[in-house]
Design a protein around this motif. Structure first.
Motif, mmCIF file in Angstrom:
data_model
loop_
_atom_site.group_PDB
_atom_site.id
_atom_site.type_symbol
_atom_site.label_atom_id
_atom_site.label_comp_id
_atom_site.label_asym_id
_atom_site.label_seq_id
_atom_site.Cartn_x
_atom_site.Cartn_y
_atom_site.Cartn_z
ATOM 1 N N ALA B 39 0.856 -1.157 0.012
ATOM 2 C CA ALA B 39 -0.029 -0.117 -0.021
ATOM 3 C C ALA B 39 0.986 1.286 -0.037
ATOM 4 C CB ALA B 39 -0.948 0.047 1.197
ATOM 5 N N ASN B 40 0.254 2.323 -0.008
ATOM 6 C CA ASN B 40 0.802 3.691 -0.134
ATOM 7 C C ASN B 40 1.604 3.808 1.299
ATOM 8 O OD1 ASN B 40 1.068 5.775 -1.983
ATOM 9 N ND2 ASN B 40 -1.293 6.005 -1.766
ATOM 10 N N GLY B 41 2.901 4.052 1.379
ATOM 11 C CA GLY B 41 3.268 4.202 2.582
ATOM 12 C C GLY B 41 4.039 2.949 3.603
ATOM 13 N N ALA B 42 3.956 1.924 2.608
ATOM 14 C CA ALA B 42 4.416 0.674 3.116
ATOM 15 C C ALA B 42 5.802 0.659 3.229
ATOM 16 C CB ALA B 42 4.131 -0.256 2.505
ATOM 17 N N GLY B 43 6.441 1.557 2.272
ATOM 18 C CA GLY B 43 8.096 1.778 2.333
ATOM 19 C C GLY B 43 8.603 1.653 0.830
ATOM 20 N N LYS B 44 7.634 1.394 0.023
ATOM 21 C CA LYS B 44 8.088 0.841 -1.503
ATOM 22 C C LYS B 44 9.131 2.046 -2.054
ATOM 23 C CE LYS B 44 4.223 0.533 -3.484
ATOM 24 N NZ LYS B 44 3.314 1.208 -2.609
ATOM 25 N N SER B 45 8.641 3.090 -1.956
ATOM 26 C CA SER B 45 9.384 4.401 -2.618
ATOM 27 C C SER B 45 10.754 4.324 -2.018
ATOM 28 C CB SER B 45 8.735 5.525 -2.761
ATOM 29 O OG SER B 45 7.894 5.358 -3.797
ATOM 30 N N TYR B 208 7.141 -9.814 -3.902
ATOM 31 C CA TYR B 208 7.363 -9.645 -2.642
ATOM 32 C C TYR B 208 6.122 -8.637 -2.238
ATOM 33 C CZ TYR B 208 12.097 -11.338 -2.991
ATOM 34 O OH TYR B 208 13.200 -12.112 -3.367
ATOM 35 N N ILE B 209 5.821 -8.870 -0.971
ATOM 36 C CA ILE B 209 4.626 -7.923 -0.274
ATOM 37 C C ILE B 209 5.192 -7.258 0.909
ATOM 38 C CG2 ILE B 209 2.424 -7.696 0.706
ATOM 39 C CD1 ILE B 209 1.683 -10.297 -1.196
ATOM 40 N N LEU B 210 5.330 -5.971 0.716
ATOM 41 C CA LEU B 210 5.842 -5.053 1.564
ATOM 42 C C LEU B 210 4.968 -4.502 2.579
ATOM 43 C CD1 LEU B 210 8.809 -3.811 2.310
ATOM 44 C CD2 LEU B 210 8.199 -1.848 0.905
ATOM 45 N N ASP B 211 4.785 -4.505 3.836
ATOM 46 C CA ASP B 211 4.089 -3.938 4.638
ATOM 47 C C ASP B 211 4.722 -3.338 5.864
ATOM 48 O OD1 ASP B 211 1.592 -3.337 5.959
ATOM 49 O OD2 ASP B 211 1.613 -5.243 7.106
ATOM 50 N N ASN B 212 4.483 -2.215 6.161
ATOM 51 C CA ASN B 212 5.059 -1.521 7.334
ATOM 52 C C ASN B 212 6.573 -1.714 7.306
ATOM 53 O OD1 ASN B 212 4.026 0.108 9.304
ATOM 54 N ND2 ASN B 212 2.443 -1.341 9.743
ATOM 55 N N GLY B 213 7.223 -1.638 6.263
ATOM 56 C CA GLY B 213 8.866 -1.691 6.219
ATOM 57 C C GLY B 213 9.142 -3.094 6.274
ATOM 58 N N ARG B 214 8.411 -4.092 6.240
ATOM 59 C CA ARG B 214 8.934 -5.571 6.211
ATOM 60 C C ARG B 214 8.428 -6.407 5.117
ATOM 61 N NH1 ARG B 214 8.254 -5.095 11.914
ATOM 62 N NH2 ARG B 214 10.294 -4.960 12.808
ATOM 63 N N PHE B 215 8.972 -7.369 4.661
ATOM 64 C CA PHE B 215 8.298 -8.284 3.674
ATOM 65 C C PHE B 215 7.396 -9.128 4.338
ATOM 66 C CE2 PHE B 215 11.695 -7.237 0.384
ATOM 67 C CZ PHE B 215 10.951 -6.465 -0.454
ATOM 68 N N THR C 138 8.195 11.048 15.433
ATOM 69 C CA THR C 138 8.268 9.626 15.835
ATOM 70 C C THR C 138 7.120 8.755 15.598
ATOM 71 O OG1 THR C 138 7.797 9.858 17.917
ATOM 72 C CG2 THR C 138 10.045 10.209 17.639
ATOM 73 N N LEU C 139 6.225 9.387 15.348
ATOM 74 C CA LEU C 139 5.027 8.525 14.947
ATOM 75 C C LEU C 139 5.145 7.573 13.733
ATOM 76 C CD1 LEU C 139 1.817 10.766 15.615
ATOM 77 C CD2 LEU C 139 2.901 8.995 16.869
ATOM 78 N N THR C 140 4.350 6.491 13.565
ATOM 79 C CA THR C 140 4.378 5.787 12.266
ATOM 80 C C THR C 140 3.306 6.399 11.377
ATOM 81 O OG1 THR C 140 2.481 4.320 13.010
ATOM 82 C CG2 THR C 140 4.758 3.522 13.569
ATOM 83 N N VAL C 141 3.085 5.990 10.016
ATOM 84 C CA VAL C 141 2.060 6.526 9.284
ATOM 85 C C VAL C 141 0.665 6.392 9.827
ATOM 86 C CG1 VAL C 141 1.166 6.218 6.786
ATOM 87 C CG2 VAL C 141 3.620 5.775 7.207
ATOM 88 N N ALA C 142 0.453 5.204 10.260
ATOM 89 C CA ALA C 142 -0.975 4.956 11.007
ATOM 90 C C ALA C 142 -0.994 6.082 12.040
ATOM 91 C CB ALA C 142 -1.002 3.692 11.461
ATOM 92 N N GLY C 143 0.173 6.438 12.980
ATOM 93 C CA GLY C 143 -0.092 7.418 13.953
ATOM 94 C C GLY C 143 -0.315 8.568 13.570
ATOM 95 N N ARG C 144 0.424 9.181 12.436
ATOM 96 C CA ARG C 144 0.312 10.330 11.706
ATOM 97 C C ARG C 144 -1.181 10.529 11.058
ATOM 98 N NH1 ARG C 144 6.105 12.047 9.354
ATOM 99 N NH2 ARG C 144 7.421 11.099 11.012
#
Lengths: 326, 237, 251, 290
Positions: B39-45, B208-215, C138-144
């Motif tokens: 998703a957006n913000g998962a860390g892909k870019s 690979y599926i990236l979520d919250n900065g981890r695969f 320091t918040l995560t995306v969800a936190g922001r």
């Protein structure tokens, strides 16, 4: 009241200095330092808390100084009263510059440039206008009476300068604890977000500019009384614009005691350079430039920030991550 | 099994004090299409920026053709043949299409420029027609082609495409994915970073599926595409 | 039909040669959740910027609570009860979570101590209660995203414009966030939200507006809009209608 | 009073002065256009270059018009080094820091010059400094005519360089789209430094053109900085053509206003124009709307 305690402690301790030493050299040094701290506190309110970097605070300093001096010299008005009018005049200049630049939405470098240009215009006008004594300058008559805001010794000057600095600290602390202060900092952090939350950014910035100008003008008024001589290059010179921003940036931008700490550091550095070089012109100021670059490059939060960084903080980027896939 | 062209191991990075990538390991083999979904913000870019040297890794290694590149400058990474077509295209709007392409071959010398340019024009005939038009006046789809064309000018061995389908109409997206296959058919490995799950899984060999900065998941693309539970859990479909 | 809280009359906005919003008209009913959907570049965020006063429309009128607010400044609209969040979150990065929210709370509470206390309450309501004294940076995306929401709510709005508050969240974070939005609506706050996450749109919204190329091309309940398969497929891509319908099924 | 006999020479003299302003502004606008920073050290770099030109003549007897061949490349290197090793690394990419770092540099350079050379004002006496060319009713000093022509040449060369060379294109690419340029393999830090070097070389050339008719002291450059800022804002931040046209225009305005208002107030006209311009249209006449 708890948040004001550090101010009272610092001012009380500093107030004891004349009882420890009667040395004119020391007191003179401290008076000049307090003067810069005061001018710097004005800059700090607008630049440090509000994020609007002025390169032309000389406009307020010089206006305060000239108004105080001219009222006495040309119109025979009492110096104490002149001090108040000088502060008001500085604030008025703040209204004009602030209203113009903020109304048109000037931000960042453009704001810095326009403030610089206003100060230069005032300098050029002062250097030719008859009322300021043009090229000759303005000399306030020696009249060593407290009623005339002139004193035999340096100590009363020192206490008055300290009083003004103390007052500015209280004002800024008060602003820190108020809605106005919260709005000002919000504007510094993100102007659009602030607007969306109901902050009238124009009014808040303008108000900050007025208080900032008044504080710096007070420093100018005091300068006039203390040195009794002004010309355009002193009153509206770039030196004061630079000192006013250098002190808070070195000491800790957007912090209450930053300007005082920074003024002390830069003045001590300046004096010790003069001692080492035997008073040759230039080198002490070159050190200022070096200091400015060093602070920006190495300690962006100023010396105060550097000190607090030595204490472990709660949130830090993990330089070594706690887990590592092999 | 072929040696990996790109090998990322334990990559951590972020901005300021915010950690975005929290330990990423993956690889791309020569001539492969690999997709990274999330998703957006998962860390892909952030990931593609770190591989290209734009964002410094906090920890971990990145090896390209067996050389460590995690400390290399972006220009040096481009010179080695690892090219990224960034999200948002990032073309030079005030220059002509041709100037844009030629700047893509900035590290490759003038002699190879004509050859490369003709190759790009054969893939994107529309760019050839608009050679002297200012890039800023192209349509969104044409700008995306120009961005990819500029990437190809640098003679990539691995092409990272960061969200190439963003902002394109459904029809153009179909066209784009055909193009990606064509490019890959010329022997260029592709790392496809996308939100467009369905089509990315169709063209890629592995995903690979990236979520919250981890695969959170990796495997053959077909397997992931055919597993509705996986898709629901990780991709919200 | 109940009195509309917000009426948009034929709003147009042009950037250079690009017509970003093209005579868009719609109404928002009080106390409801209305979703604005559409492909990237359809003009959704531009429309939000116009409603919240950050942009002035070239043509058209906006009537809020019976008053014409076209061209009013953002802070004036905030005082009238219109709050917004930003698609790209805009935290006051140097401040704590509590201080961030307090800026919003100050709108109704001049006193610093009151505002800081109120900020705490709002933070708990959106699930940031344990991170109050943490720096917003320091918040995560969800936190922001939650912070963005909390700041807007702290202004005690009647209408909130949520610009993709779910974007960038993973499915489990979305599942946590959906009830928060529902709760806000239950307080009686009217919500107009831009959203790409169809599942959430189908579960939350009572009315859906579809914007494409600056125009409203479809409008109705989620089921009505999803049923207009042609429109949806043409503008939102292959399989979108199916996703909407399956999303509706979950809701 | 407004007869052509007075107006034409005033116009021509304004253009001559304006050409030098334009060259200084050209350097400033180039740096602004690419790095998006306002270089507060620009004026002191001009002063430093004027000292270099002065001593090249005073010590070695090198004619300023020949010295430019050494001084311009030298200042290119100085500018390159300043950006690459001092300004770039210390500013951490933040706008505000660029302002402060270049301000710091300005303070350092000016005061080092003051320390080394004292506040004395120096001039050189070229044998042909007082030669004049007669154009209609106007008598124009030869060095000023040379300067005018030289500026036009430098501006043209710079324009061709930006338009046709790879480096020039890379500079334009970085100016508009930094990330795109970086990912196309352009070394952005190098291009930034090259740009800063070119801007500094512009002031070095200006210094060599100024020294035959102007004086030098540690603050000599200051007088030109604010004028250059005015021109840059007037012509549009980052616009080469804008700097050229703006420079000539400001030269003429100054020439006329000092004719009517006197020397010292002539400057006020420029500042007022500057402030009005900043307030009303900060993107300038030739700049793109922000």
């Amino acid at each position: 009241m708890k948040t004001y305690l550090p101010i009272f402690v610092v001012v009380a301790v500093l107030a004891l200095v004349p009882f420890v030493t009667a040395s004119n050299v020391v007191l003179n040094f401290l008076v000049v330092t307090l003067l810069i701290a005061l001018a710097g506190q004005g800059w700090n309110l607008l630049g440090g808390y509000g994020g609007q970097y002025s390169f032309g605070h000389a406009a307020f300093f010089g206006t305060g100084a000239y108004v105080t001096a001219i009222l006495q010299v040309q119109y025979g008005i009492n110096a104490w009263f002149g001090l108040l009018i000088g502060i008001a005049a500085g604030a008025l200049v703040g209204i004009v510059i602030g209203a113009l630049s903020f109304r048109w939405g000037l931000r960042g470098s453009y704001f810095s440039l326009v403030t610089l240009a206003f100060a230069e215009v005032l300098r050029i006008v002062a250097s030719v206008a008859p009322i300021t004594g043009a090229g000759v300058g303005t000399l306030i008559k020696l009249d060593l009476r407290p009623e005339a805001f002139q004193f035999q010794s340096r100590a009363p000057f020192y206490w008055i300068a300290l009083g003004l600095v103390g007052l500015s600290l209280i004002v800024v602390r008060g602003i820190e604890n108020s809605r106005f202060g919260a709005y000002l900092v919000a504007i510094r952090e993100n102007e659009d977000a602030a607007r969306a939350l109901g902050v009238d950014t124009f009014s808040v910035k303008l108000a900050a500019m007025i208080v900032s100008a008044a504080i710096t003008a007070a420093a100018g008024c005091f300068y006039a009384q203390y040195f009794l001589f002004l010309d355009a290059a002193i009153a509206y010179g770039t030196w004061i614009s630079i000192d006013a921003l250098l002190a808070p940036i070195v000491g800790g931008v957007g912090t209450l005691f930053g300007p005082l700490l920074g003024a002390l550091i830069i003045k001590m550095l300046g004096e010790s350079t003069k001692l080492v070089t035997g008073g040759a012109p230039g080198l002490d100021l070159a050190i200022y430039g070096l200091l400015l670059i060093a602070v920006v490059g190495l300690a962006p939060r100023g010396i105060a920030g550097l000190l607090s960084a030595l204490v472990p903080r709660r949130f830090r980027p993990p330089s070594v991550p706690e887990h590592h896939h092999g | 099994m072929a040696k990996p062209l790109l090998l990322v191991d334990g990559l951590h990075t972020g901005y300021g004090s915010t950690e975005i990538l929290r330990g990423v390991d993956f690889h791309v083999k020569p001539s492969e299409i690999v997709t990274v979904l999330g998703a957006n913000g998962a860390g892909k870019s952030t990931m593609s920026r770190a591989i290209s040297g734009v964002t410094r890794p906090w920890a971990g290694t990145i090896r390209f053709k067996d050389d460590a590149i995690e400390r290399a400058q972006p220009a040096e990474i481009v010179a080695r043949g690892l090219i990224q077509v960034p999200e948002g295209r990032r073309i030079f709007p005030n220059m002509t299409v041709r100037e844009n392409l030629d700047l893509g071959a900035y590290r490759r010398g003038r002699s190879r420029r004509n050859v490369n340019r003709n190759r790009v024009f054969s893939i994107f005939p529309r760019l050839s027609e608009r050679q002297s038009q200012r890039a800023g006046t192209l349509s969104g789809g044409e700008q995306q082609m120009l961005a990819i064309g500029r990437g190809l000018m640098a003679e990539p061995e691995l092409l990272i495409l960061d969200e190439p389908s963003l902002g394109l109409s459904p029809l153009l997206v179909e066209e784009l994915f055909v193009l990606i296959k064509n490019i890959n058919a010329q022997g260029i490995a592709v790392l496809l970073i996308e939100q467009n799950v369905v089509q990315s899984l169709e063209v890629a060999q592995r995903a690979y599926i990236l979520d919250n900065g981890r695969f959170v998941l990796e495997g053959p693309a077909a397997q992931i595409a055919n597993d509705p539970d996986l898709k629901r859990t990780y991709l919200g479909m | 039909m109940a009195e509309m809280l917000l009426r948009i009359y034929a709003i147009s906005k042009r950037f250079g040669g690009l017509l970003a919003v093209d005579k868009a008209s719609f109404n928002v009913r009080p106390g409801r959740i209305t979703a604005l959907i559409g492909p990237n570049g359809a003009g959704k965020t531009t429309l939000f910027a116009i409603i919240s006063g950050f942009l002035t429309p070239d043509e058209g009128r906006i009537v809020y609570d019976g008053a014409d607010i076209t061209g009013a400044a953002p802070h004036m609209l905030a005082r009238r009860g219109i709050a917004r969040t930003f698609q790209i979150v805009q935290p006051f990065a140097g401040l704590t979570v509590r201080e961030n929210i307090a800026v919003g709370a100050h709108l109704a509470r001049p006193n610093r101590v009151d505002a800081l206390a109120a900020a705490g309450e709002v933070a708990y309501a959106v699930g940031l209660g344990t991170q109050l004294e943490q720096s917003a940076a320091t918040l995560t995306v969800a936190g922001r995203k939650r912070l963005e929401l909390a700041r807007a709510l702290a202004t005690k709005p009647r209408l909130v414009l949520l610009d993709e508050v779910l974007a960038g969240l993973n499915p489990s974070e979305i599942r946590d966030m959906v009830p928060v939005i529902r709760k806000i609506a239950d307080w009686g706050v009217t919500i107009l939200m831009i959203e790409h996450v169809m599942q959430a749109v189908m579960t939350l919204a009572e009315q859906v507006l579809v914007l494409a190329e600056g125009r409203i091309i479809a409008e109705g309940t989620p089921q009505q809009v999803a049923a207009d398969r042609q429109v949806i497929e043409a503008y939102l891509g292959h399989g979108a209608a199916a996703r909407m319908i399956s999303g509706a099924g979950h809701g | 009073m407004l007869s052509p006999v007075i107006l034409v020479p005033a116009l021509l003299n304004g253009l001559m002065t304006g050409a030098i302003y334009a060259l200084i502004a050209l350097g400033l606008t180039l740096i602004y256009g690419v790095l998006h920073i306002i270089n507060f050290a620009h004026g002191t770099l001009l002063t430093a270059a004027m000292f270099a030109a002065f001593f090249a003549y005073a010590l070695v007897g090198l004619d300023p018009y020949l010295a430019v061949l050494i001084i311009a490349p030298l200042f290119f290197l100085i500018g390159y080094g300043l950006q690459r090793f001092i300004i770039g690394p210390t500013a951490h990419g933040e706008d505000r820091n660029y302002l402060l770092v270049t301000l710091g540099l300005a303070i350092i350079i000016e005061n080092l010059l003051l320390y080394v050379f004292r506040a004395d004002t120096r001039t050189i006496n070229l044998p042909y400094a007082f030669d004049v060319i007669e154009i209609g009713t106007a008598f124009l000093a030869v060095p000023r005519v040379i300067a005018f022509v030289a500026v036009l040449v430098v501006a043209s060369v710079l324009w061709i360089f930006m338009q046709w060379t790879d480096t020039g294109k890379a500079i334009r690419a970085v100016a508009k789209e930094k990330l795109g340029a970086e990912l196309a393999g352009i070394d952005v830090a190098h291009i930034h430094a090259v740009t800063f070097g070119l801007g500094t070389a512009c002031v070095a050339i200006a210094a060599c053109l100024l020294i035959p008719t102007y004086y030098v002291n540690p603050t000599a450059g200051d007088a030109f900085v604010l004028i250059a800022f005015t021109i840059v804002v007037l012509g549009g931040m980052g616009s080469i053509l804008g700097a050229l046209v703006g420079g000539l225009f400001v030269g003429v305005v100054e020439s006329f206003s000092s004719m009517f208002l006197g020397q010292s107030l002539g400057q006020i006209g420029i500042f007022v124009m500057f402030i009005v311009m900043l307030l009303v249209r900060p993107s300038g006449l030739f700049g793109e709307q922000a």
